[in-house]
Design a protein around this motif. Structure first.
Motif, mmCIF file in Angstrom:
data_model
loop_
_atom_site.group_PDB
_atom_site.id
_atom_site.type_symbol
_atom_site.label_atom_id
_atom_site.label_comp_id
_atom_site.label_asym_id
_atom_site.label_seq_id
_atom_site.Cartn_x
_atom_site.Cartn_y
_atom_site.Cartn_z
ATOM 1 N N TYR A 81 -40.404 21.401 90.528
ATOM 2 C CA TYR A 81 -40.806 20.887 89.864
ATOM 3 C C TYR A 81 -40.048 20.886 88.294
ATOM 4 C CZ TYR A 81 -46.045 21.673 91.738
ATOM 5 O OH TYR A 81 -47.246 21.221 92.752
ATOM 6 N N GLY A 82 -38.767 21.802 88.516
ATOM 7 C CA GLY A 82 -38.076 21.739 87.135
ATOM 8 C C GLY A 82 -37.413 20.661 87.781
ATOM 9 N N ARG A 83 -36.425 20.677 88.583
ATOM 10 C CA ARG A 83 -35.479 19.378 89.101
ATOM 11 C C ARG A 83 -36.415 17.403 88.640
ATOM 12 N NH1 ARG A 83 -33.413 19.409 94.814
ATOM 13 N NH2 ARG A 83 -34.751 20.987 95.158
ATOM 14 N N SER A 84 -37.801 18.117 88.952
ATOM 15 C CA SER A 84 -38.403 16.457 88.470
ATOM 16 C C SER A 84 -38.066 16.702 87.012
ATOM 17 C CB SER A 84 -39.373 16.613 89.116
ATOM 18 O OG SER A 84 -39.028 16.184 90.635
ATOM 19 N N GLY A 85 -38.120 17.922 86.369
ATOM 20 C CA GLY A 85 -38.542 17.442 84.566
ATOM 21 C C GLY A 85 -39.771 17.874 84.568
ATOM 22 N N ARG A 86 -40.479 18.919 85.835
ATOM 23 C CA ARG A 86 -42.551 18.686 85.527
ATOM 24 C C ARG A 86 -42.425 20.023 85.287
ATOM 25 N NH1 ARG A 86 -45.281 16.111 90.255
ATOM 26 N NH2 ARG A 86 -46.726 17.279 89.405
ATOM 27 N N PHE A 87 -41.586 20.602 83.912
ATOM 28 C CA PHE A 87 -41.516 22.211 83.598
ATOM 29 C C PHE A 87 -43.095 22.494 83.065
ATOM 30 C CE2 PHE A 87 -37.856 20.282 81.181
ATOM 31 C CZ PHE A 87 -36.869 20.347 81.889
ATOM 32 N N GLN A 88 -44.045 22.078 83.236
ATOM 33 C CA GLN A 88 -45.395 23.009 82.734
ATOM 34 C C GLN A 88 -46.331 23.016 84.635
ATOM 35 O OE1 GLN A 88 -46.683 23.976 80.225
ATOM 36 N NE2 GLN A 88 -45.313 23.155 79.120
ATOM 37 N N ASP A 89 -46.030 22.409 85.492
ATOM 38 C CA ASP A 89 -45.721 22.793 87.025
ATOM 39 C C ASP A 89 -45.180 23.625 87.125
ATOM 40 O OD1 ASP A 89 -47.984 20.165 86.320
ATOM 41 O OD2 ASP A 89 -46.517 18.699 87.549
ATOM 42 N N ALA A 90 -43.916 23.907 86.707
ATOM 43 C CA ALA A 90 -43.708 24.724 87.494
ATOM 44 C C ALA A 90 -43.446 26.450 86.509
ATOM 45 C CB ALA A 90 -41.327 24.648 86.855
ATOM 46 N N TYR B 24 -43.060 29.664 96.692
ATOM 47 C CA TYR B 24 -43.363 29.388 95.195
ATOM 48 C C TYR B 24 -42.149 28.706 94.407
ATOM 49 C CZ TYR B 24 -48.129 31.246 95.497
ATOM 50 O OH TYR B 24 -48.972 31.306 95.247
ATOM 51 N N THR B 25 -40.932 29.559 95.138
ATOM 52 C CA THR B 25 -39.452 29.026 94.372
ATOM 53 C C THR B 25 -39.185 27.963 94.864
ATOM 54 O OG1 THR B 25 -38.871 31.915 94.948
ATOM 55 C CG2 THR B 25 -36.994 29.632 93.911
ATOM 56 N N THR B 26 -39.243 27.579 96.533
ATOM 57 C CA THR B 26 -39.202 25.901 96.633
ATOM 58 C C THR B 26 -39.669 24.715 96.002
ATOM 59 O OG1 THR B 26 -38.796 26.438 98.642
ATOM 60 C CG2 THR B 26 -39.523 24.105 97.773
ATOM 61 N N LEU B 27 -41.272 25.527 94.800
ATOM 62 C CA LEU B 27 -42.088 24.607 94.100
ATOM 63 C C LEU B 27 -41.647 24.724 93.107
ATOM 64 C CD1 LEU B 27 -45.285 24.800 96.057
ATOM 65 C CD2 LEU B 27 -44.283 23.209 95.860
ATOM 66 N N VAL B 28 -41.862 25.787 91.871
ATOM 67 C CA VAL B 28 -40.963 25.264 90.979
ATOM 68 C C VAL B 28 -39.720 25.414 90.987
ATOM 69 C CG1 VAL B 28 -39.443 27.630 89.803
ATOM 70 C CG2 VAL B 28 -42.103 28.112 90.951
ATOM 71 N N ASP B 29 -38.651 25.319 92.183
ATOM 72 C CA ASP B 29 -37.437 24.277 91.972
ATOM 73 C C ASP B 29 -37.335 22.531 92.155
ATOM 74 O OD1 ASP B 29 -34.299 24.531 91.849
ATOM 75 O OD2 ASP B 29 -34.814 23.586 94.152
ATOM 76 N N CYS C 196 -47.183 27.009 88.378
ATOM 77 C CA CYS C 196 -46.662 27.432 89.600
ATOM 78 C C CYS C 196 -45.935 28.750 89.655
ATOM 79 C CB CYS C 196 -45.671 26.863 90.595
ATOM 80 S SG CYS C 196 -45.502 26.841 91.961
ATOM 81 N N PHE C 197 -45.556 29.098 88.627
ATOM 82 C CA PHE C 197 -45.441 30.292 88.687
ATOM 83 C C PHE C 197 -46.497 31.509 88.421
ATOM 84 C CE2 PHE C 197 -43.538 33.998 86.106
ATOM 85 C CZ PHE C 197 -42.087 34.320 86.667
ATOM 86 N N GLU C 198 -47.222 31.205 87.820
ATOM 87 C CA GLU C 198 -47.847 32.118 87.287
ATOM 88 C C GLU C 198 -50.013 31.820 88.425
ATOM 89 O OE1 GLU C 198 -49.590 29.159 83.678
ATOM 90 O OE2 GLU C 198 -48.479 30.610 82.283
ATOM 91 N N SER C 199 -49.161 31.278 89.147
ATOM 92 C CA SER C 199 -50.397 31.571 89.992
ATOM 93 C C SER C 199 -49.769 32.546 90.683
ATOM 94 C CB SER C 199 -50.352 29.311 90.963
ATOM 95 O OG SER C 199 -51.094 29.482 92.183
ATOM 96 N N MET C 200 -48.469 31.891 91.335
ATOM 97 C CA MET C 200 -48.133 33.023 91.741
ATOM 98 C C MET C 200 -48.202 34.290 92.351
ATOM 99 S SD MET C 200 -43.673 33.893 92.804
ATOM 100 C CE MET C 200 -43.263 34.809 93.732
ATOM 101 N N GLN C 201 -48.189 34.733 90.417
ATOM 102 C CA GLN C 201 -48.538 36.043 90.262
ATOM 103 C C GLN C 201 -49.935 36.212 90.316
ATOM 104 O OE1 GLN C 201 -46.933 35.631 86.428
ATOM 105 N NE2 GLN C 201 -45.905 37.465 86.404
ATOM 106 N N ALA C 202 -51.088 35.546 90.149
ATOM 107 C CA ALA C 202 -52.098 35.626 90.187
ATOM 108 C C ALA C 202 -52.536 35.421 91.721
ATOM 109 C CB ALA C 202 -53.023 34.203 89.609
ATOM 110 N N GLY C 203 -51.810 35.093 92.610
ATOM 111 C CA GLY C 203 -52.736 35.430 93.999
ATOM 112 C C GLY C 203 -51.435 36.585 94.582
ATOM 113 N N GLY C 204 -51.066 37.577 93.972
ATOM 114 C CA GLY C 204 -50.627 38.625 94.213
ATOM 115 C C GLY C 204 -49.077 38.733 95.094
#
Length: 701
Positions: free
Chosen positions: A537-546, A530-535, A549-557
């Motif tokens: 997405y963030g470096r690509s300027g895809r803030f909404q995806d980041a 999740y950290t890799t994906l958030v990073d 992904c963060f919310e999906s991490m929390q939802a997945g426990g």
């Protein structure tokens, strides 16, 4: 009892205990023996920490005899039989009546002495003979437990099971003391599941487990690192059976919860221990300090350390190291140095572990010179560095781009006669890989096989990452296949490497393919995924995806850790989105994660990119206020903020502060200093020519 079964935690509260309730001083517990033992078949024994246990009265020996006199009497009476067993392997009695008058304690004394001198085979023969005669001992329970204990210390659990078969009858399975000894034998020798099975069989045969039973079971489960739920289920069983838990058992539960990384439940059992009037053992204090340090709760760890001293325990180097680890893990170097001073003031010497913690902390903070200074000082005082310390220094040189230093450490390690282990080889492969020397990494990889050093999934992952770093992605599928042929299944980290490489190159379609393959193989996305994906997405300027992904991490426990919060903050920081980065920082604090160096550096960077140097320095002041030591990244980012804010004259002053603090400037810091000085000089010569341009326009920061 299945360790993975769903379990209820009856009696254990959900709210987190407060530090004040956990650390209040307890009233002194009377440790004197009672004036008279209670009538009946039990006598009270009180151990050094005031925790009571009750034992069968026939354990006691006549008080009028000294231990030496008792030993002499026992060996005079039993010695002839033991001699026959040693010489002939059997016993031939001429006058059985003379042995019938020997009291039970002398037989038990002889059995114990045989076990202590590693003559357990003779002890087994003597016990078997006593049992076959069936008229020398009033009870065989304690005698069998003594020999079972002797066998277990030699790792002979199978022999212990065969021995106790003599006691099992149709009417009775095993007597209490023997059953406890057998459970302890399993627990001591890493057979925790077997000890749980025996615990259930006790109940099935109508035997009520006592405190000793539960204590050895919990110790065995803790040693085997079974899941904490199993041990909490055992506690539920104790409460259901209305067993009065004693201090020894509470101490074992505290240690079990601490090793299971559950500081709050460890505190819960400390509260119960206090309420029962018992005193904590040193192992409970130590376990609490360690788990609090692992959780980043250094204030509480320090308070527990001080309370340990209040209870009369004199800290040894191991105790100081537990506190040292708590501070170094958070990068609190000032407090860590105070612990070192306390060790020296106590007349103790730093050991290998102490030096390793300090070197590791300085290495993680990028303080190469200080780490090397500690390394040289430990050699001066005669403490030989181990493989971990060399590997940590290798990692430090690697992470600072000085791969030659890593190789030099490897040479020195070999000259000192310390053979490189798997971990060291993995670091060297990773070092070559990160510096684009794939061929060298491949040679080290082949050397591991030649020197019979087993390769693991980390080795393969390092090599795969080296190929990605060298832009030789065409070789990755072959390595991926060879890894599996070598018996190593891809791990989450394997996929994290591939996802990171592909995402960095914008190949999001293949990223999705690998995410699906992870799911098909049953590999759960972890914090790093999740950290890799958030990073990415963030470096690509895809803030909404980041954010998704963060919310999906929390939802997945998956509980967000510091790294994923930092990755999200970094996404905003690189764009100078200060308010969003600060909100991420606040969210991190809300879930109980304390501020750390990486997050504060990111906040400084966010304000720096936005040209808000005053706010950047406000974060810097906060960092020092919470006693987090700044590193070279901190100072370099602040220099960037000053340049952005056109305060060029302040850059040399900050550079000097960085050097005096012990941080070694990197090339970027030196470039910034040179550019700021040059720009200041040019502005002084020709103010009108430098009204708009800044040094940041000439090179990337």
């Amino acid at each position: 009892m299945a360790s993975g079964a769903l379990m209820s935690f009856a009696g254990i509260p959900t709210p987190i205990p407060t530090i004040s309730s956990c650390l209040r001083l307890r009233a002194a517990y009377a440790t004197a023996l009672p004036a008279s033992a209670p009538a009946g078949d039990t006598s009270s024994s009180v151990n050094s920490d005031g925790n009571k246990r009750f034992f069968v009265k026939r354990w006691t020996r006549p008080v009028e005899n000294s231990p030496h006199k008792e030993a002499a009497i026992a060996w005079v009476n039993v010695g002839p039989l033991i001699k026959q067993l040693e010489e002939n392997g059997n016993v031939q009695l001429k006058n059985a009546g003379s042995f019938q008058n020997i009291p039970d304690w002398q037989w038990r004394f002889a059995l114990k002495r045989l076990c202590e001198t590693r003559k357990t085979d003779i002890a087994c023969r003597l016990l078997r003979w006593l049992h076959s005669e069936n008229n020398f001992l009033e009870s065989y329970d304690i005698a069998f437990s003594i020999v079972v204990n002797g066998l277990s210390k030699e790792g002979r659990v199978k022999d212990a099971f065969q021995l106790v078969e003599l006691l099992a009858t149709d009417e009775q399975w095993l007597p209490m003391a023997t059953c406890n000894a057998l459970i302890e034998a399993c627990a001591r020798n890493g057979l925790a599941e077997k000890s749980l099975e025996l615990l259930n069989r006790m109940r099935q045969h109508g035997l009520q487990p006592d405190n000793v039973t539960y204590s050895v079971v919990i110790q065995g489960c803790t040693k085997a690192k079974l899941d904490l739920g199993t041990m909490l289920k055992i506690y539920d069983d104790m409460k259901t059976e209305k067993l009065e838990v004693d201090g020894k058992l509470y101490n074992d539960l505290i240690v079990a919860c601490a090793i299971g990384c559950d500081a709050d439940r460890a505190f819960f059992f400390m509260e119960r221990l206090q309420a029962g009037g018992f005193e904590p053992e040193m192992k409970a204090f130590m376990a609490l300090i360690q788990v609090l340090g692992q959780c980043g709760r250094t204030t509480e760890a320090e308070a527990i350390f001080e309370e340990m001293k209040v209870f009369g325990f004199v800290p040894n180097v191991r105790a100081y190291n537990a506190l040292l680890a708590a501070f170094t893990r958070k990068g609190l170097m000032r407090q860590a140095e105070q612990v070192v001073q306390a060790i020296q003031m106590a007349g103790l010497n730093l050991n290998e572990r102490s030096y390793g913690l300090l070197i590791d902390a300085y290495a993680r903070a990028g303080r190469l010179e200080q780490a090397m200074c500690i390394f040289e000082s430990m050699k001066v005082v005669g403490v030989k560095p181990n493989a971990f310390i060399y590997s940590r220094l290798m990692s430090m040189f690697r992470d600072t781009g000085q791969w030659e230093g890593s190789i030099e450490m490897l040479r020195e390690m070999q000259e000192e006669g310390i053979p490189p282990n798997k971990h060291v080889y993995n670091i060297i492969i990773d070092t070559y890989g990160k510096n684009g020397q794939l061929e060298a990494a491949l040679r080290v990889f082949e050397n591991m096989k030649a020197e019979n050093v087993p390769r693991d999934v980390v080795t393969w992952n390092s090599l795969i990452e080296a190929c990605c770093k060298a832009e030789r992605f065409a070789q990755v599928p072959a390595l991926y296949k060879r890894m599996q042929e070598d018996g190593h299944s891809p791990s989450a980290h394997t996929f994290n490497i591939l996802i990171n490489h592909l995402g960095s190159h914008g190949d999001w379609e293949t990223v999705e393919d690998f995410l699906r393959e992870m799911q098909n193989m049953g590999i759960v996305k972890n914090e790093v995924t999740y950290t890799t994906l958030v990073d990415l997405y963030g470096r690509s300027g895809r803030f909404q995806d980041a954010v998704r992904c963060f919310e999906s991490m929390q939802a997945g426990g998956v509980k967000p850790n510091s790294a994923v919060f930092c990755a999200l903050a970094n996404a905003y920081a690189q764009q100078g989105m200060c308010e969003q980065a600060v909100n991420v920082f606040r969210d991190m604090e809300k879930v109980g994660i304390e501020p750390n160096l990486t997050m504060l550096n990111l906040l400084i960077n966010a304000f720096s990119v936005a040209g808000k140097y005053l706010e950047a320095f406000a974060v810097f002041d906060y960092m020092r206020e919470v006693e987090i030591s700044p590193d070279v990244v901190t100072y370099t980012t602040l220099m960037k903020a000053l340049i952005k804010g056109r305060r060029f004259e302040k850059v040399p002053e900050l550079f000097e502060e960085m050097v005096s603090s012990g941080c070694k400037p990197d090339e970027m810091a030196r470039d910034m200093l040179r550019s700021a000085v040059r720009f200041t000089e040019e502005r002084q010569r020709n103010p009108e020519a430098t009204t708009t341009a800044t040094p940041l326009e000439y090179w990337k920061v």
